[in-house]
Every structure is written in C-alpha cells, then in structure tokens.
Motif scaffolding. Structure first.
Motif, mmCIF file in Angstrom:
data_model
loop_
_atom_site.group_PDB
_atom_site.id
_atom_site.type_symbol
_atom_site.label_atom_id
_atom_site.label_comp_id
_atom_site.label_asym_id
_atom_site.label_seq_id
_atom_site.Cartn_x
_atom_site.Cartn_y
_atom_site.Cartn_z
ATOM 1 N N PHE A 74 3.060 1.535 2.234
ATOM 2 C CA PHE A 74 3.573 1.607 0.855
ATOM 3 C C PHE A 74 3.810 0.201 0.274
ATOM 4 N N THR A 219 2.953 8.914 -3.474
ATOM 5 C CA THR A 219 1.860 8.051 -3.917
ATOM 6 C C THR A 219 1.791 6.808 -3.020
ATOM 7 N N GLY A 220 0.899 5.924 -3.330
ATOM 8 C CA GLY A 220 0.774 4.676 -2.574
ATOM 9 C C GLY A 220 1.988 3.773 -2.717
#
Lengths: 254, 124
Positions: A74, A219-220
C-alpha cells in the motif's frame, strides 16, 4: 469538545462523527480477508504520517515481516517508520502481553514510552479465546487487558475474526462488544453474483454515529469507504435484495 | 597432500574473526541459529518457550535448553512475568549489532557453507 482520534480513512471518520474518542478501545470484526488488518495498519500509518501519533502493532499471529510486506503493497514503509522510532511491531502472545501489561514497567509500557506511542493495533483478540473456556473468566481477562491499554493512554483498535464468511453468523460477541467502546463490522455481501464489502458502525459509546451500511473497497492506497447501499435491504444477511422487489413481493403479488 | 587442518585454515581464513567467535561460542547449533534468526527478524518479540517453539516450527523440548544457553551467552534475555518465563532479544546495542552482522552474513551462501562446516565440526 470531543477529543477525536481520526483514522484518516475518508468516509470512516465521518461515520464515526469525527473519529474514535481518544483513549478508547475499538473493536473491528470481520471474516477472514475482509480487510481488518489493512484497516488497522492504515489507522496506525495515518496516525504516524498525518497526525504525528506514533503507534504500536501487537501481533499474536503474523510475523512482523508479513506486516512489512503487506504495508509495502500500500506504499506504507513500516520498516522505515520503525527505524525512525515512530512504530513498533511486537510479536507476542495474549498470555504474555496480558502479564506484561499487568507488571510495572513492562516491555509494552517501555516501548510505548520510548516512541511516544498513542495508537495501538491488537491483531487479533480472537487469540484471547484460548486463554479460558469459562466465558466469565474470559470476559474478566479481556476487560483487564483493555483497561490496561487505556491506562497506558492508547487509543486502540482491536480486531476480531468472525467465523461466518457471508451472512450474520455470530454477529455480536456480547462479551467483547460489551467491553469495547465502539464496534465496527466488516462484511462480505453478494450482489448480482459479485462479492462486495460492507462496513457498519454498530456502536460508538458516548457519541452519535452513522447508522447506515456503507460499501468499501480495498484499493492500492488502502481502505476507501464509499456510499451506502442504496435501494437494498438485508445487507447483513450477506445476500441483500432490492427494496423494490420486497415491495412487489409484499403488495403487488398478493 | 592437503590435510584437514589445511582445509579448515582455508575455509576459515577469510571469515570475520568476530563472527567466527560468535559462531563458535554462541550459535553453535542449528537450533540456536534458527532462534537467533527468529529474534533478529522479530526484534520486539517477547514470548514463552512454548510460543517461540511454535513460531519456529520445533518442539519446545528441543529449544528450551538452547534458549537457556543463548541467555547464558548474552544473545537473549529472560525474565519472569507473573508465572511465565519469557524470552526476548538482548537489549545491549553491541550484541544486537553483532547479531545483525551475523544474520546478514549468513544470507551469503559461501558464509553459510563455512559456518555449517564449522558447526558440524564443533559438534564432534
């Protein structure tokens, strides 16, 4: 005015009325893979990066290397944060951390003082369940542990694994929910043959909070809480249906 | 004709003397090597022999004495917490530095071969 500890996760802080109340213990429950550890790591990372609040991750299961790897995906450089004395990832067991917190000048206490830690992620409280088969004794153990975290001034996020992948299952663990100041549920939901993630703030002691069930995505960049599930009901059942179908079922097809 | 002494001298000639001494006097078994690596990778770990055994995938009976010897040589520390006996990495900076150098060196295959040779030799 309330002193809030922001998670830094857009949407979640809004649901919490601005964040967790400082010095409280907050339970985060969900099935495997729903994002409990990710949300917990994000709470710690945002604390360090956005709010200058160092943190501790107390792990009973995963090795620190696993957290470093997961966090790196992340873009959260946990190893660098440890070197900068902003973070400590501590691998131990419930019985040792319990005894450590009960002692004067214990390891956790000194590590927290060393870096000025204000936040802690305990991953996961499910491991306490092996300390006693007696629910009353277990509740006493958990209560003492949580109080010790509060005594140290931590705002804590405690994860707990829920056995049910979909549906309500064992929705409320009364003992754990009773002693925690807030209770957040993460759930898988099946909608039109696709799995979506749902988040609900079930309880927030001493404050108002959003009552709706929100969608979220991993999400990323971490967890992103989105809009609520419009026009659906039965979300917590794991397989919601459209409200218009319920209406048709109830009134039109009679 | 080369003797076993020649072979040993050749194998050990380019080993860092401090690391060689660390190996000979402190990490003189494969279990200790595993334990040192475990605590190096988890520098804030604090746990019982039972839980450390689980984490390194060995029987507690196999590691208990080795943990005790690592405490004796200053690599680990042992303390009592209530009725638990728990182990953690030495807090001494110079020991941590030495452990760090040893683990980094053992990522190199040549170093490992030499260290294993020495360890096996020391066992006999």
């Amino acid at each position: 005015m309330d002193d809030r500890v922001k998670t830094g996760i857009a949407g979640l802080d809004e649901m919490l009325g601005g964040g967790f109340l400082r010095g409280t213990a907050n339970l985060l429950e969900g099935a495997p893979g729903t994002g409990k550890s990710t949300l917990g790591m994000q709470f710690i990372y945002n604390g360090i990066q956005k709010f200058d609040e160092p943190g501790i991750i107390l792990t009973f299961e995963e090795f620190p290397l696993q957290y470093y790897r997961d966090a790196e995906a992340f873009g959260w450089p946990f190893q660098e944060l440890e070197k900068a004395n902003k973070l400590r990832v501590i691998m131990t067991s419930p019985e040792v951390s319990r005894a450590d917190l009960a002692s004067v000048g214990g390891r956790l206490e000194s590590l927290a003082r060393e870096i000025g830690a204000q936040r802690i992620l305990v991953d996961s409280m499910s491991h306490f369940e092996r300390l006693s088969q007696n629910p009353i004794e277990l509740r006493t153990i958990i209560f003492a542990f949580i109080n010790a975290l509060k005594r140290e001034g931590f705002t804590s996020l405690l994860t707990r694994e829920s056995p049910a992948l979909l549906g309500e299952g064992d929705v409320v663990d009364e003992d754990m929910a009773f002693v925690a100041d807030s209770y957040i549920l993460l759930r898988y939901v099946e909608i039109e043959s696709a799995i979506r993630n749902a988040l609900l703030v079930l309880k927030l002691r001493g404050s108002d909070h959003a009552k709706d069930i929100r969608q979220f995505e991993i999400t990323g960049k971490g967890i992103e809480v989105q809009s609520k599930f419009e026009g659906r009901e039965g979300i917590l059942s794991g397989s919601p249906h459209r409200m218009v179908d319920s209406f048709v079922e109830a009134f039109v097809r009679r | 004709m080369a003797t076993s002494g020649d072979l040993e001298r050749r194998l050990m000639s380019d080993m860092d003397p401090e690391l060689l001494e660390f190996l000979k006097s402190k990490v003189n078994s494969f279990i200790k090597w595993d334990l040192v690596r475990f605590f190096h990778e988890n520098p804030n770990a604090l746990d019982t022999a039972e839980n450390v055994a689980r984490a390194v995938g060995r029987e507690v009976e196999a590691i208990e004495a080795e943990l005790g010897e690592l405490v004796g040589t200053g690599v680990l520390e042992r303390q009592r917490l209530s009725d638990l006996r728990v182990y953690s990495l030495a807090t001494d900076d110079s020991m941590r530095e030495l452990i760090n150098r040893f683990v980094l060196a053992s990522d190199d295959r040549q170093f490992r071969v030499k260290a294993i040779y020495h360890m096996i030799r020391g066992m006999h």
